[in-house]
Structures are given as structure tokens and as C-alpha cells.
Scaffold this active site. Structure first.
Site, PDB file in Angstrom:
ATOM      1  N   THR B 185      -9.020  31.674  17.512  1.00 21.22           N
ATOM      2  CA  THR B 185     -10.174  31.440  16.643  1.00 21.22           C
ATOM      3  C   THR B 185     -11.481  31.258  17.425  1.00 21.22           C
ATOM      4  O   THR B 185     -11.508  30.617  18.471  1.00 21.22           O
ATOM      5  CB  THR B 185      -9.907  30.176  15.800  1.00 21.22           C
ATOM      6  OG1 THR B 185      -8.716  30.392  15.055  1.00 21.22           O
ATOM      7  CG2 THR B 185     -11.055  29.876  14.869  1.00 21.22           C
ATOM      8  N   GLY B 224      -6.603  23.677  19.837  1.00 20.48           N
ATOM      9  CA  GLY B 224      -5.791  22.467  20.026  1.00 20.48           C
ATOM     10  C   GLY B 224      -5.329  22.375  21.471  1.00 20.48           C
ATOM     11  O   GLY B 224      -4.809  23.340  22.017  1.00 20.48           O
ATOM     12  N   GLU B 478      -3.634  28.748  10.757  1.00 18.73           N
ATOM     13  CA  GLU B 478      -2.613  29.782  10.945  1.00 18.73           C
ATOM     14  C   GLU B 478      -2.459  30.643   9.697  1.00 18.73           C
ATOM     15  O   GLU B 478      -1.356  30.910   9.226  1.00 18.73           O
ATOM     16  CB  GLU B 478      -1.288  29.133  11.375  1.00 18.73           C
ATOM     17  CG  GLU B 478      -1.475  28.462  12.730  1.00 18.73           C
ATOM     18  CD  GLU B 478      -0.217  27.829  13.282  1.00 18.73           C
ATOM     19  OE1 GLU B 478      -0.179  26.589  13.367  1.00 18.73           O
ATOM     20  OE2 GLU B 478       0.696  28.576  13.642  1.00 18.73           O
TER      21      GLU B 478
END
Lengths: 735, 735
Positions: B185, B224, B478
Site C-alpha cells: 500500500t 505494519g 487486505e
């Protein structure tokens, strides 16, 4: 370690701002007229703008994105500072409202025998509170508990002298002298007020009450302000006189010494701790152990204890109950106004983001999110909702102030009291149904609009997370939404039955205008069909579906179905009643505001929003419309759904103008993807990096790197076990 | 100040426990058989119980209610400790699965040329992760990013040698050596992966790639693990060779030195900061400035750069894409399993609370919440949902492991590859539709069940707040739920059209069994009517409504309606597909498990839950059923709604047994109003007071009392202004 950005933000290859500029350049809406419509007239619109200016420039009240990074303890401290700041504005606002700047007006009001202030006298301060709460809802609650709950409990249940004493002489109304909380809810009882267990036992010898918590479940719970701030409370407790239980009444009970905040004897208080949201409120629990208060601290407007042997209790049951609950009315009415302001904030953010964000389409010219029909369906009806709730919020507020004022003016005049009681009952129906429906709708709005902002909606700095967490308690407190919906629907059904039986029934509110024998008859006629060739149809169809649903319920009951098992449908009746009432009020407002919204194009858009709202909710409640034969499948697929699909791109054309019209400055929006200039990426990136400064070289700020480095660099499992499991070692063991 | 409670909790006048004891005493369910049904067989049920025991007794992993009071920084640290702890279990779980305790098995796997491990080899550890995540979802994500995203990206896109090198030799699979993140992303692009802007430019002279972030929008965002933990990333970047853009490919890029966590040259990383939930994850942003990696760090299973002059690019487009996205499959499949476990937790809490909490009714014997029909309608279908999602979650997981294993076994065999591609495509449809539908349903479940717990649901210590905040990102990441639903529905519609046109279409999954010419023909027949006289009808009706809805869409498209403007209906098709698939899988599971669930009464309850699920969602989607003439108004009001109303009290009778069957210990529930013994008030009060100790005498802990005391004790406004406004002063000014 982390490092600073090195991307050149001054010369971006992508300029998100151009999208929003283009929308503004092409808009033909009259933003000022829209704002006047939304803010209930030109004077109020100006007042709102002035107050917003003051709030967002006040160094204590202004709220930045760092607000999303604070802990519970910090938030509580900031809230306390802000309460003290609001106190400074309070006196000023009362004086402004009364145009009383000469002499020491507040001091005069504090003197015994001075006139009682009414809710209307606080309208400027209330609007200031409402706007401040839009940035910091916890602050709004923390003051609201003191003024709205503690204050209105005394107003609703106290004698004029008691009201004057506690609110004016002691200074509570001016945020002076004492700070109140509202001890109604207990650990074991919330909605069921009649079964609260705290006791207030009258002792004839000393002419006092003893307040006691007989059981853990009787612990006062969730009491906003109790943990740290309150010096006094209005306590709901069972009145026990001579061993007889007279039910739940209200008592003013001092909790803490005002200067040192030391708890008074027999008062046990604890902190409730962390909540889903609104951590700025110091909710606490309270237990009482033989806390003695003078008889005069019982609020005695409708129930009195008369000393003597034996002592006597005099009560006016109906008024006692109605007026007793009126403390909760203020909160419900305010929550409808909150729905307007809080919903608008997120409608602005999501709409601006949808205009600036591109996704899919061609590589060189990706499609703006707002140009996808699905995205329009997700965003624009929410924007329409914000427009629709505004007139209702303002009207409900005005009705509330007017009715409460009539209640007080009625004094002991029985006839007047009964007249105002009818109005109060209808106000209970409307406020319950509107509070429940709108707080639910705003919870859905925030959730749905967060999702339309994708991952960026999940960042704390764009406000949705805290917004949702702060908001959803509105669905539960001051009347749980399901309980309120049931109670409002049951009252409506009862009126319907009375009317059907030809009983004389008083209807004091437009929102119930569908409850006439004529309209009911018309609504139930099989020939009834809607052509949607006039604006009124979009309201009337909701009156018809409501009537038919009520009729359906009444039929089932008459066939022996228990009311309880129809609860799901009753909740639906309350929702339909609220939606109809919002459409009706909006339509009236459109009519009334012809001289204010003079621009034909702008008016047309106000109409389009109204139609969109009606169609959207028909589509959302399609099952009921079909089941009750209000619409046929053909009408649905040939009229309703096509119109809805046609309307969305029209509204989309003016979506930025429609959001600009709320006139919320960036400081009130406090979400960088929703700022006015539409520079979504730069604004967002800058807020994130400002709130998260780079760490030093090497293992930096987080003290926990060693957990990770030790894990990654660990010895083999075998080595850690001293190789005990290696073939050689094992062999050696049994050689 | 605050004070300790003085109420005697040892001798309560109210004993909430007796309610739940009574339910258990009267239950005739076989809890063990239910648990075996829910946990996919006796061995797995035992494994789950063993793992839960280990987790809740591990001093690092166990989670108490103080977890609801921690700050973001604390949460991140706790998560890091827990990652290190999970690493210890990891090797053990792999060895257990392989029954390989002799020799240094892990060391063997790390050696070049050792066999590649598959996802199946991690099934014990994956279950441990899934159960741990149920208590601490942020922990699950933080490890999941490394193993599931970084790891599966390498598995899906790397050559066998690359997979072996990064995952086994470097140790990533064993949480050793390196820690990975997943840089897909970007700030400006999420769902639209094809338009990502980061570049990887091949330099033929040095045979390397330069990774660059050309613009602010190309900043990797939400990554993350990037802020603190990751030493490496799989980076999605545009492959540029000789000035030509070959689209987005994947590259392994080192970010930090493993021992000191110092950022490598050209790597800029910042902390994303606070989020709505899952603050245990150190999400970060990444920018690259001329970061050089060797050519061999590009993942080259399906796309290769061949050095030379000019260098060449060889690619297998279809496989490249399918396999490239398979990294996201694992997450989606896991989210369906999460839906089962996370949903169950809240179903337990709300059901136990509803049994112990009383409200209204008679004063002496108030009604338990669970005995209200409305409350049953709010709670029990959510419980049924948890049962229904379980077989689907297990089946989807098995299909995923099987299909991925076939993909890898296919190697370069084109025929096998194309066969497995068909399966992968259907798996994309099912996983997308099930992920979207179930994550949405669980978000609604948590929200609705929180509301059923009234104010106590809003207390952090009862878990709903953090639960909701942690959960809802599942609707976005996701694969955004709307995008996934659209993509899955579009594939289904395409298959439908192909079949209608007589084209040969491969269907590899039961869930699409409604796509045969025979079933479509039957479904569209006007005479079709459901009598609900056999269990199959409750599934079949969903196949029929799905077919009719698809047919409706296809008709509209054939008449010229644009696909885009039907998006809302497409999302609905995906939902219906998922609901049908869940019912079908559950029904099959019921059939298969005859030898495991032998108790007839217990089986009957499993059937009742199935019927309830079907009826509840029919009721919730009434509009479509009526509009498409799958049901008539009469069937709705004479069959569906009455059966639903009859079923609720039956399920209510066994609601405690049905929740006990999940076998979640209190430590996993971590919400005192939902603990096993049903002692809701004592448990809750004790947790609140344990987490909020009393403050000392006088103005205690909060440092902010002075704000309040200064405000309450302030001078009059007039006095503060030096009496300048008093009449005398004013007079004196112009004398």
C-alpha cells in the site's frame, strides 16, 4: 530508529487541491443561504459563526490532531481546564442574552428572591456548549451533567425556592460554588428507574434523611463527574417514611468539601476507569453509608414530607413522574442537535476525501471516488441526512424550551398543568423517537463514512475512530435506544387505538398529524397509490407506511399476539415515525424559508436532498414497504430505484458546495483528509509526521528493541538445550 | 479523593450466579459433542483446548483486564515481548507437527537444499496464533505481517531457491535472523495495486535495482512492522528496464541492520502513530531514495530480468498476477477463522449477561433480559452466526492449504498450473465474498451485542470497545470489503453469463453449485415455491434468491444499464453468495458429523441454529426476497416471521449450553460480565476497582483539582474587573 521525509512536498507531481477548487469554481449554490437554512435563520447563523471563531481561537478550547494521541489522564485534565475556561464565558453569555451589562447582574441573580432564570436564558451558552462539544464531546458531557442533569433535576423536582437556592444562590448555574452530578443509574438498574434500590429513610426525631446503599447492585454507577469533580449530587433514592416505601424520589446530597475535595463522611466513591470513548469524563461509582441530609434537601415540588407524629407524605403522582423525568428530556433534545453537528463533520470529511481521492480508471486519469455510483450511494444520502436533521433539531429544541417554560409558568394551576402535561407527553414521544433514531443513524453514518475513506479512515488523526467511540454511548445513555423506541411506539399505538375507538385524544404535535380518523382511513385504503408528482408525496408515503405498520400491529394484538413479541416491529414504528417527522419538518422549513433561501437553484438542491433522503430510506426499508403494499415491486424497480440512481449524480455535482455550507473551519473538523483546501495527502502526511517525530539513530525511542534483537539473533533451540537432544548426546546416555 | 467500597460482597442480597447455574442444571446438550463440531473434529478440539491452556497460563501471553488501560507505547512493547515469546513456541510446533524431535531439525531445515516447508507444516503454530490473536489481535497482525504477508509474498512470487533462502536459510519462517514487513500500500494507492508508483529501475552496468519513491503519494503507508520491527520488506514497485515500465513486481529490500536496528542508506521510515485500534502494531511509512539491491533480490518465479545488452524481461502474465496476489489470500482466509473466534467471544459475553441481568417485570422478580423477545432477536441470531461460520472457516482454510500446495507442486508443469489456476480463481471468489461478508457481520455483531449490554457494554473492561476498534480494520485491509464484494460478484456474474450462453465453464467449488443450467432454469421458474418441509430448503432458498438477483442484474445490463451503477446490487450478490455458501457447508458438516454428534437432542439444536440463521437473514433481507418474488408477503407473515418467533424461545432454553460449548476460559473472554460463573456484578465491580485503586485523602491523584477549585471559588466577575462596571465606578468616570 526512524528518519524524516525527504520527498519534496513543495513541488508535488500530484495536486489533490485542484479537484476541490474545480468543484468550487463550478458550483452555483448560494453557500450563505444554505448556511442560514441549516442554522435556523440569519441571526442564529451569525451567532454560530461568531461562537465558532471564538472557540477555535481560544488557546484552551481549540483542539488539534494531537488530541488523538492523549491518554485518559491527560484527557481528563484537559477537560477540567476547559470547564474552567467555559465558566468564564458563561456569565458573559447570560449577560449578553439579557443585554444586562450594567450593575453586577450575576450577583443580583445570586441574591435571594431574584427572578428564576429559565432554560431560554442560556441559549447563547448552550449553543457555545453544543459547538464546543462538536470538537470535544467529553467536555460537553462533563458540563452537561452538571447543568443539564443536576441542574434540570433540581428544576424539574424542586420548589421554586429550592431551584433558586441551589442553582442561583449557591451558584451552580454559573459554574460557581458547587459542582453537581446526577446519581440515578445503579450497577443493577438503569432503564428501570422505579426499581432503584438506594434508600432515603426519614428520621422524624432529627428531621433528616439517611441515605444508604443496601447492596452492591445499589451502588450508583457511571455517575459522570463523581470520580473527581462533583461536590454535590442529585440522588435518586427510595423514600422510606415510617417503614413505608413511597418509591423513588430525588435528594440533593453533598459529596465533597468544596475547597479540598475531601469526601464527606459516609460517602464512598471510586473511579469507573477506562471507557470505549469520552475518557474526558470522570465517571465514578458512589456508595452511601448513613449519609445524613436535612429534610429540606429532598426536592419537594410534587412530593413533600411533613414532619409530625406520624410524619406525613403528600404527593402528586402524575406530575411527580412527568416532571421527574424531565431532567432526561434536555439530554435527548440535545442529542438530536448533536446528531446534526456531529454527523455533518464526518459528512464533510468523507465528501472532500471522495472528491480528492482517485482509484482505478485509466492510469493517467484515475477516477475520483465520488464518481463511482456505489460511492455516491454510500456518501451522499449521509450528507442529505445532515440537512434533514437540522430543522428537526432546531424545532425540537424550541418546543422543549417552550414547553418547560409553560410547565414552570403553570405553577400550581391545575388546569394549566394538565394542558402542559399533554404537550410534555407528546414531547416525550417525539424526543424519544428522534433521539433513538438519529443517534443510531449517526453511529451508522460515522461507521459507513469511515469505511469510504479506506485505510486513512482508520488513522486516529482523521477523527473517525475517536468520533465513533465518543458517539455510540449516545445510543445507550439517557434512555437506551431500544427502550425509548418501544416506549414511544407504544404511546403512538395507544393513541391510534384510542382514535380508532372514537375516544377523544389530544395531539399537540405536527409529527403525529397522521393520527386522525380521516388520514388513517385514507392510509388503509387499498386503492391508495403514490405517483411522486409532488414533493409532499415523499413525506406522505412515510405517514402511510407508519399508519399501516401500526395497524398491522394492532391487528396482531387483537388476534392474541402479545405486545412483547411485536417489539421488533414497534422499534420500526418509532423509526418510521422519526423519519416521517424529519421529512415533514424539513418540508415546512423549506416553505417558511422562502424569503431566506431566495436563489431558485439553491432551493432546488434543498428539495433534491429531501427527495434523496426519502428515497434512500425507502430503499433501506424496502421489505416493509412491499410487505404492507405501500409500494409494488414494479414501483420499486421502475420509480424508486431509478430516481434514486438519477438523483445521486445530480447531488454529486454540488457535493462540495453542500458541505462547505456547514461553514465548519478546519479546526472544528480536525481531520486532515477533510480540510477545506482539499490538499488531502500533504495535510495528512504533515499531521502524522508532526505528531510522530523521528527517533534517534540506532535502536531509538521504543525501549523494547532488545526483545526483537534477542529473538532474531537467538541461539538454535538445540544449543539452548545444551545439545541434549543431539544424536551423540542421546547415544551417550544409554551406552 | 476516592474511597474503597464498604458494601459486604460476601453476603449479597442478590445472587446473579443462580441464573446461570439453573440454565446449566437444566441443559440437556452434550457440550463436548458441540465443541467437537465447532472445532472440526475430536483431534482438533483437543489441540485447541491444549493450546488455549498453554496460552492463558503463559505469563507473557495471558491478557487481563488491565490490558484495556494501557497506552499505545505500552501496547507496542507488550506486543514485542509476546512476539519473542511466540518465537519460542514456533520451532516446537513445527517439530511437533512433523514428529521430528531427534537431531536438530530446524538447523537441518536452514541448510541449503533442505526441503521447502509448506503452509500445512505450520498448522499447529497457525492455530496457536489464531487463538492468541483472539485475546490480542494486534499481536496476531504483527506476526501475521511477517509470516503471512512477507512470507507468503516470497512463497507466491519467489523461485524455490529464493523461498528457501529468505524463509529457511535466513530464518524468517522460524522468527529468526530477519523480520519482514509487506510494503504494498502507498499513501495514494491501496486497492488499485496496478497503479502503485514506487519504482525499481534496473541498472545493467551494476546488475542492480534502484528503488525510489518518486512522489509523496508513492510513500509506502500503513506498513505494519515498518516503524520499529522490520529488518526487511517485500516491496511492490514498478519494474523499469531500459526505460520501459513492466508494471508492479515484488522485491526484497533490506531496511535495517539486524543487530542495531539502524536504518540502511536511502531508507526513510516514520511512525504512522495512533490508530482506531490495534495499537500494538507499529505501522509505519517508508520512502526509498536510490536504495540499491542486487538483481537477485527481485522475486522471480514468474518474471525474470535477464542481464545482457539490452537486458531482457521474461514474464508469465497470468500466473504472475494470480500468484502475486496469493499473499493476500492467507489473510482473507484467516479473517474468516477470526470471524468465528472473535464473534464467539462476544456472543458468550452478551448471552451470559442477558441471562444474569434483570430489568422491569415485577419488583420482586424482575424479568431476565434474555426472556424478552426483542432481546432474543438481538442476541440469539448472533450466536447462531458463530455456529454457522465455523464449518466454513475450517473448510476454507483446508481448501486454501490444499490449493497452495497444488500450486507449488505443479512446478513448471503448464497443464497442472492451469488446473490449479481454476481452483485459485474460485478460491478468490469464495475467500473475497466470505471475508467481506463475515468481517462486516462480526462488526455488526460486536456493535449490536455491546448495545444489548447497555452501559456496561461501554466500559472498557468488558471488552466491546477495544474489540470493535481492533476488529473493524478487517473490513478495510487486505482487500476493502466493497471492492472484494464487487470483484467476487463480477466473477460470479461472468460465470453465469458464460453458462447461459452455453460456454464451457469450470466450477471447482460447491459454493457455486447453483451455477448449472438446470438449477438456473429451476430457480427462474415462476412456479417455484418453498414449503420449508425439509432442512435443505433453508439453504436452497438462498441459492434461488442469488440466482434471481444475478439474473436481474444480467437483464438490466442487457438493457443497457452500466455495470457500475448496479454496484449496490453486486455487493448484495456477494453477500447472498456467502450466506448460501455458509448454509451449504454447515448442512454438509451436519451430515458428515453424524458419528461425532451422536446425541439426537444436541443434533436437533445444531439444526435449529441452522434454521434460525437462514430465517434471520431472510428477515433482514426481506426486500430482495419480496422484490424477486422468492417469497410472497403471505409466506413472509405466515411462515417466515412466525417460525422465527417460535424458534427464538427454543434456542433461548439452551443458550448457556450453546455458549459454554465454545469452551473459552475466562482468561480468553477477558470481560467480567461474561465470565463462566455468571457472577456478573461482583466480577465486574472487582475488575473495575482492581484497575482503579483509591486516591489519597483530599485533592488526590488527578493533578488538576486546582482548575476546579479555582473555578468554583472564583471572585465575582465584577470584582475581577476591579468593579469598573459598577454604577458608582461608571458614574465617577464621567463626573
Amino acid at each position: 530508529m526512524t528518519r524524516q521525509s525527504t520527498v519534496d512536498q513543495k513541488h508535488p507531481t500530484h495536486n489533490a487541491k485542484r479537484f476541490i477548487s474545480k468543484e468550487r469554481a463550478e458550483s452555483k449554490l448560494d453557500i450563505d443561504q444554505l448556511n442560514i437554512f441549516l442554522e435556523n435563520g440569519p441571526e442564529e447563523a451569525q451567532l454560530t459563526q461568531d461562537l465558532i471563531e471564538e472557540i477555535v481561537h481560544d488557546p484552551v478550547l481549540k483542539t488539534n490532531t494531537d488530541h488523538y494521541d492523549i491518554s485518559k489522564d491527560q484527557e481528563r485534565e484537559i477537560t477540567a481546564r476547559r470547564i474552567a475556561r467555559m465558566a468564564l464565558y458563561m456569565e458573559h453569555d447570560v449577560k449578553t442574552k439579557q443585554k444586562q451589562f450594567h450593575g453586577d447582574y450575576i450577583k443580583t441573580l445570586e441574591k435571594q428572591g431574584s427572578p428564576l432564570l429559565s432554560n431560554g436564558d442560556f441559549s447563547i451558552f448552550d449553543r457555545r456548549m453544543s459547538l464546543t462539544s462538536n470538537m470535544d464531546p467529553g467536555l460537553g458531557t462533563r458540563i452537561g451533567v452538571h447543568l443539564g442533569l443536576f441542574g434540570n433535576c433540581i428544576r424539574g423536582n424542586g420548589t421554586d425556592e429550592q431551584i433558586h437556592y441551589w442553582l442561583q444562590e449557591k451558584g451552580a448555574l454559573f459554574l460557581k460554588g458547587i459542582y453537581g452530578c446526577f446519581a440515578m443509574t445503579e450497577l443493577g438498574h438503569g432503564s428501570n428507574v422505579a426499581q432503584l434500590q438506594t434508600t432515603a429513610t426519614y428520621d422524624a426525631v432529627s428531621d433528616t434523611f439517611k441515605i444508604n446503599t443496601p447492596d452492591l447492585l445499589a451502588t450508583k454507577w457511571w455517575i459522570g463527574g463523581a470520580a473527581h469533580s462533583a461536590t454535590h449530587t442529585t440522588c435518586y433514592a427510595r423514600l422510606i417514611v415510617n417503614g413505608k416505601d413511597y418509591g423513588v424520589k430525588t435528594f440533593v446530597v453533598p459529596l465533597r468539601e468544596e475547597k479540598t475535595f475531601t469526601l464527606l463522611p459516609g460517602v464512598m466513591i471510586g473511579d469507573i476507569g477506562a471507557k470505549m470513548g469520552r475518557d474526558g469524563i470522570d465517571n465514578g461509582w458512589i456508595q452511601f453509608k448513613n449519609v445524613v441530609i436535612p429534610r429540606e434537601f429532598m426536592l419537594q415540588r410534587f412530593t413533600k414530607v411533613i414532619p409530625g407524629s406520624p410524619p406525613q407524605v403528600k404527593t402528586q403522582p402524575l406530575l411527580d413522574q412527568i416532571s421527574g423525568y424531565s431532567a432526561l428530556l434536555s439530554g435527548r433534545v440535545n442529542m438530536v442537535m448533536d446528531s446534526f453537528r456531529f454527523g455533518s463533520k464526518f459528512a464533510i470529511i468523507a465528501t472532500r476525501y471522495a472528491v480528492g481521492r482517485q482509484q482505478f480508471g485509466t492510469a493517467k486519469n484515475e477516477t475520483q471516488l465520488i464518481d463511482y455510483p456505489l460511492h455516491q450511494y454510500r456518501v451522499l444520502p449521509q450528507l442529505a441526512f445532515c440537512y434533514l436533521v437540522s430543522p428537526t433539531a432546531h424545532k425540537l429544541m424550541a418546543t422543549y424550551i417552550q414547553t418547560l417554560s409553560e410547565l414552570h409558568q403553570a405553577g400550581a394551576d391545575k388546569k394549566k398543568l394538565f394542558a402542559v402535561t399533554d404537550k410534555l407527553k407528546d414531547l416525550f414521544i417525539d424526543s424519544a423517537s428522534l433521539k433513538a433514531t438519529n443517534t443510531w443513524l449517526v453511529a451508522k453514518l460515522i461507521d459507513e463514512l469511515r469505511q469510504t475513506c479506506g485505510g486513512h479512515g482508520y488513522s486516529s488523526y482523521n477523527g473517525f475512530g475517536k468520533g465513533y467511540n465518543d458517539w455510540v454511548v449516545q445510543c445507550t445513555w439517557e434512555g437506551d435506544n431500544n427502550i425509548l423506541s418501544l416506549s414511544s411506539a407504544k404511546s403512538i399505538v395507544k393513541k391510534f387505538v384510542d382514535i380508532s375507538k372514537g375516544k377523544k385524544t389530544t395531539i399537540t404535535t405536527d409529527s403525529l398529524r397522521y393520527l386522525t380518523p380521516e388520514f388513517i382511513g385514507k392510509s388503509l385504503s387499498k386503492d391508495l397509490t403514490f405517483k411522486f408528482d409532488n414533493l409532499g408525496d415523499y413525506t406522505d408515503i412515510w405517514a402511510v407506511v407508519t399508519v399501516r405498520l401500526i395497524h398491522h400491529v394492532v391487528e396482531l394484538i387483537s388476534k392474541g399476539t402479545k405486545m412483547d413479541s411485536l417489539s421488533k416491529t414497534l422499534v420500526q414504528i418509532s423509526k418510521f415515525h422519526a423519519l416521517h417527522s424529519m421529512l415533514l419538518t424539513y418540508q415546512e422549513k423549506l416553505e417558511e424559508s422562502k424569503s431566506l433561501v431566495t436563489d431558485a437553484y439553491t432551493r432546488k438542491y434543498l428539495e433534491k436532498l429531501y427527495v434523496l433522503f426519502s428515497l434512500f430510506f425507502i430503499d433501506q426499508n424496502l421489505g416493509e414497504f412491499l410487505l404492507l403494499n405501500v409500494l409494488t415491486s414494479e414501483q420499486m424497480s421502475q420509480i424508486i430505484q431509478p430516481r434514486l440512481l438519477e438523483l445521486l449524480p445530480e447531488i454529486r455535482k454540488e457535493c462540495i458546495g453542500l458541505t462547505d455550507a456547514f461553514k465548519f473551519p478546519d479546526a472544528m473538523i480536525n481531520a486532515p483528509i477533510g480540510y477545506y483546501d482539499g490538499d488531502i495527502y500533504n495535510n495528512y502526511f504533515n499531521e502524522v509526521t508532526n505528531n510522530n517525530r523521528p527517533e534517534p539513530d540506532g535502536p531509538g525511542k521504543p525501549p523494547y528493541f532488545s526483545y526483537l534483537t534477542n529473538m532474531l539473533g537467538r541461539e538454535d533451540f538445540q544449543a539452548r538445550l545444551g545439545d541434549t537432544f543431539s544424536a551423540e548426546t542421546l547415544d551417550s546416555l544409554i551406552k
